[in-house]
Motif scaffolding. Structure first.
Motif, short mmCIF file in Angstrom:
data_model
loop_
_atom_site.label_atom_id
_atom_site.label_comp_id
_atom_site.label_asym_id
_atom_site.label_seq_id
_atom_site.Cartn_x
_atom_site.Cartn_y
_atom_site.Cartn_z
N PRO A 1 0.78 -1.16 -0.04
CA PRO A 1 0.07 0.09 0.14
C PRO A 1 0.81 1.37 0.04
O PRO A 1 0.45 2.18 -0.55
N SER A 2 2.01 1.16 0.46
CA SER A 2 2.83 2.47 0.57
C SER A 2 3.60 2.60 -0.69
O SER A 2 3.94 3.77 -0.80
N ASN A 3 3.73 1.80 -1.61
CA ASN A 3 4.24 2.09 -3.13
C ASN A 3 3.54 3.14 -3.83
O ASN A 3 2.37 2.98 -3.94
N THR A 4 4.41 3.90 -4.41
CA THR A 4 3.63 4.98 -5.26
C THR A 4 3.69 4.28 -6.76
O THR A 4 4.53 3.54 -6.86
N THR A 5 2.87 4.94 -7.66
CA THR A 5 3.14 4.50 -9.05
C THR A 5 4.55 5.02 -9.69
O THR A 5 5.22 4.27 -10.35
N GLY A 6 4.98 6.27 -9.17
CA GLY A 6 6.24 6.47 -9.67
C GLY A 6 7.41 5.70 -9.24
O GLY A 6 8.26 5.43 -9.84
N GLU A 7 7.21 5.03 -7.91
CA GLU A 7 8.22 3.98 -7.25
C GLU A 7 8.13 3.07 -8.21
O GLU A 7 9.14 2.34 -8.43
N MET A 8 7.03 2.37 -8.39
CA MET A 8 7.15 1.12 -9.48
C MET A 8 7.79 1.69 -10.77
O MET A 8 8.18 0.70 -11.18
N ASN A 9 7.34 2.60 -11.27
CA ASN A 9 7.95 3.00 -12.65
C ASN A 9 9.30 3.00 -12.52
O ASN A 9 10.09 2.33 -13.29
N ASP A 10 9.76 3.57 -11.44
CA ASP A 10 11.34 3.81 -11.06
C ASP A 10 11.85 2.22 -11.11
O ASP A 10 13.11 2.07 -11.73
#
Length: 118
Positions: free
Chosen positions: A58-67
């Protein structure tokens, strides 16, 4: 020989952060089987992990996953999987011809390194 790791750090080059990532699971074939706190690719014959798996929290952001995707793509991971617990969704990408592409076959994911079909 193989290395299967979880919650360890993958560092592909002899640099400090941000040049590392901590996949939830990674598989590296062709290296000595031993305990490691982290996988330092340059100390392992520069063998790139064949498989990296991330589990979305739940703490992962879309930007984080894209990175994360860009990191694994840039450093040559052969297969990359993301499992979203909340959506109960598994997505996978396979490298072919130097590019990593979304893998979808008959509505499922097929994989060669881990020898399974999802």
């Amino acid at each position: 020989m193989r290395y299967r790791g979880g919650a360890g750090t993958l560092t592909p080059v002899e640099e400090k952060l941000p040049f590392s990532q901590a996949p939830d699971v990674m598989v590296v074939l062709g290296v000595e089987k031993k305990d490691r706190g982290s996988y330092k690719q340059w100390e392992e014959g520069n063998i790139v992990p064949q498989v990296a798996i991330e589990i979305v929290s739940p703490s992962n952001t879309t930007g984080e996953m894209n990175d994360k995707f860009e990191f694994y793509d840039h450093y040559g991971v052969e297969e990359y999987y993301v499992y979203d617990l909340e959506l109960n969704q598994l997505q996978g990408w396979l490298r072919s011809g130097g590019e990593i592409n979304r893998n979808s076959s008959n509505g499922g994911l097929e994989k060669s390194f881990i020898g399974s079909e999802f």
